[in-house]
Design a protein around this motif. Structure first.
Motif, mmCIF file in Angstrom:
data_model
loop_
_atom_site.group_PDB
_atom_site.id
_atom_site.type_symbol
_atom_site.label_atom_id
_atom_site.label_comp_id
_atom_site.label_asym_id
_atom_site.label_seq_id
_atom_site.Cartn_x
_atom_site.Cartn_y
_atom_site.Cartn_z
ATOM 1 N N GLY A 219 0.802 -1.210 0.000
ATOM 2 C CA GLY A 219 0.000 0.000 0.000
ATOM 3 C C GLY A 219 0.835 1.259 0.000
ATOM 4 O O GLY A 219 0.305 2.361 -0.130
ATOM 5 N N MET A 220 2.168 1.110 0.104
ATOM 6 C CA MET A 220 3.064 2.256 0.108
ATOM 7 C C MET A 220 3.929 2.264 -1.154
ATOM 8 O O MET A 220 3.897 1.327 -1.958
ATOM 9 N N GLU A 221 4.727 3.338 -1.315
ATOM 10 C CA GLU A 221 5.705 3.433 -2.394
ATOM 11 C C GLU A 221 7.007 2.809 -1.887
ATOM 12 O O GLU A 221 7.792 3.446 -1.191
ATOM 13 N N VAL A 222 7.228 1.560 -2.226
ATOM 14 C CA VAL A 222 8.316 0.807 -1.596
ATOM 15 C C VAL A 222 9.253 0.092 -2.573
ATOM 16 O O VAL A 222 10.338 -0.334 -2.177
ATOM 17 N N SER A 223 8.878 -0.060 -3.840
ATOM 18 C CA SER A 223 9.627 -0.947 -4.728
ATOM 19 C C SER A 223 10.534 -0.167 -5.676
ATOM 20 O O SER A 223 10.507 1.063 -5.737
ATOM 21 N N SER A 268 -7.680 8.702 -6.427
ATOM 22 C CA SER A 268 -6.429 8.397 -5.748
ATOM 23 C C SER A 268 -5.422 9.506 -6.004
ATOM 24 O O SER A 268 -5.512 10.241 -6.995
ATOM 25 N N THR A 269 -4.454 9.622 -5.126
ATOM 26 C CA THR A 269 -3.389 10.604 -5.319
ATOM 27 C C THR A 269 -2.503 10.174 -6.483
ATOM 28 O O THR A 269 -1.990 9.054 -6.495
ATOM 29 N N PRO A 270 -2.318 11.025 -7.510
ATOM 30 C CA PRO A 270 -1.409 10.662 -8.606
ATOM 31 C C PRO A 270 -0.008 10.390 -8.065
ATOM 32 O O PRO A 270 0.440 11.026 -7.102
ATOM 33 N N VAL A 271 0.693 9.444 -8.691
ATOM 34 C CA VAL A 271 2.006 9.069 -8.176
ATOM 35 C C VAL A 271 3.109 10.000 -8.658
ATOM 36 O O VAL A 271 4.212 9.969 -8.139
ATOM 37 N N GLY A 272 2.835 10.831 -9.656
ATOM 38 C CA GLY A 272 3.791 11.853 -10.055
ATOM 39 C C GLY A 272 4.917 11.389 -10.934
ATOM 40 O O GLY A 272 5.896 12.111 -11.104
ATOM 41 N N GLU A 273 4.818 10.199 -11.527
ATOM 42 C CA GLU A 273 5.913 9.664 -12.336
ATOM 43 C C GLU A 273 5.554 9.527 -13.820
ATOM 44 O O GLU A 273 6.383 9.107 -14.611
#
Length: 357
Positions: A219-223, A268-273
């Protein structure tokens, strides 16, 4: 929603090498582990929502993360559904919103679909005659900034049990820049391997769908571009997905849903990438509604649309005029006591838990 156990499956010996990343698969006679999957019947009435919103009352022992993992939710989902609530100490008797209602990704509904900003994977098993078509969905850990997952269509090209991981030089360098001078350059197979104990290789270079030795990061930005699953979800998915299964990875922060004459919105919050992520989220929402609009849709409450966009509510919220608010929907749900045991420290690695929690 139901939770399903899978049966064991045999393994083979495979040695695999790709540029910058080497995966070795050791011989095991059988893989025996419990797995769970949130499985829903696909709508047959033209709608695109599955599941339902739930409310449970916490006890003094469980955290929000325990509750999230039990219901196949990730960190982002459970915290957004319960703003301001302590992750570690929700409090005895506190009502916890469990957002197990989902707007499905855009069709086609085949194979695996990964929606990056929604932080969710959908698996659409091949439909068999005389059986109900289903979807299984899992929360995922997504890429951290600077390591975007490729978008587009590919396939599962290989499957690995108990992989070892030779860490690419660029990942080693990143960890050392962050002060981890002794970060290993090799992880042997086992529960402490960041690749997890089961991995599905996609046709995108070095991109895998795999378990993780840090399940609380789901559920987080981890990879570094891969898609992380809870170990038990990897155990469920692995034997069911054959090589050749289509995979579609999308960037869809705005989802528009329709069910029983109600129009729903999930943001959802855009991931910005990705290209377009810096565009106005409200304009993207208006475009999504316009592209999905049907003649029999109810009249839209644009003030509520703006509120949902501003709050970035992942929970699907009805946005037509006269529809109930999220607060009133939650208030109408009778809370159920959550009486399961916490996962505990022994569930903080790549091994699936011994039993459902």
């Amino acid at each position: 929603m139901k939770y399903i156990m899978h049966s064991p499956s045999p393994t083979t010996v495979i040695v695999r090498s790709v540029p910058g990343l080497h995966v070795l698969v050791l011989l095991l006679a059988w893989w025996v582990a419990p797995g769970w999957g949130a499985t829903f019947s696909l709508p047959t009435d033209g709608s695109n929502l599955v599941g339902r919103l739930q409310v449970v009352t916490a006890d003094a022992h469980n955290t929000l993360l325990d509750i999230a993992r039990h219901y196949d939710l990730g960190y982002d989902e459970i915290t957004h559904a319960n703003p301001g609530m302590s992750v570690w100490l929700p409090g005895e008797g506190t009502p916890v919103v469990v957002p197990t209602e989902f707007i499905l990704p855009p069709q086609p509904w085949v194979g695996i679909v990964v929606n990056i900003p929604q932080r969710r994977l959908y698996y659409f098993p091949r439909h068999k005659a005389n059986e109900v078509a289903t979807v299984v969905t899992f929360p995922i850990g997504i890429a951290r900034p600077g390591w975007p997952t490729p978008l587009g269509s590919t396939r599962i090209i290989a499957k690995y049990k108990d992989p070892a991981w030779i860490v690419p030089k660029d990942i080693q360098a990143e960890h050392r820049r962050q002060g981890e001078a002794n970060f290993p350059d090799y992880f042997p197979p086992g529960p402490n391997n960041p690749m997890g104990m089961l991995a599905l290789e996609t046709g995108f270079s070095q991109i895998f769908i795999h378990g993780t030795n840090r399940p609380w990061g789901v559920g987080m930005e981890v990879s570094h571009g891969c898609v992380h699953l809870y170990p038990e979800n990897a155990a469920y998915l692995f034997p069911k997905v054959p090589a050749g299964t289509p995979v579609r990875i999308i960037n869809q922060p705005v989802l528009v849903g329709y069910r029983k004459h109600q129009l729903y919105l999930s943001v959802s919050t855009p991931v910005g990438e990705y290209p377009g992520d810096q565009d106005s989220l409200l304009m993207r929402t208006i475009d999504a509604i316009s592209q999905s609009r049907s003649q029999d849709w109810p009249t839209i409450d644009w003030d509520r649309v703006r509120q949902v966009v501003d709050a970035k509510r992942i929970v699907p919220i009805p946005v037509n005029i006269g529809a109930p608010s999220l607060d009133s929907l939650i208030a109408s749900i009778k809370p159920e006591h959550y009486g399961y045991e916490p996962y505990g420290i022994e569930a903080n690695d790549a091994s699936p838990p011994d039993a459902p929690h």
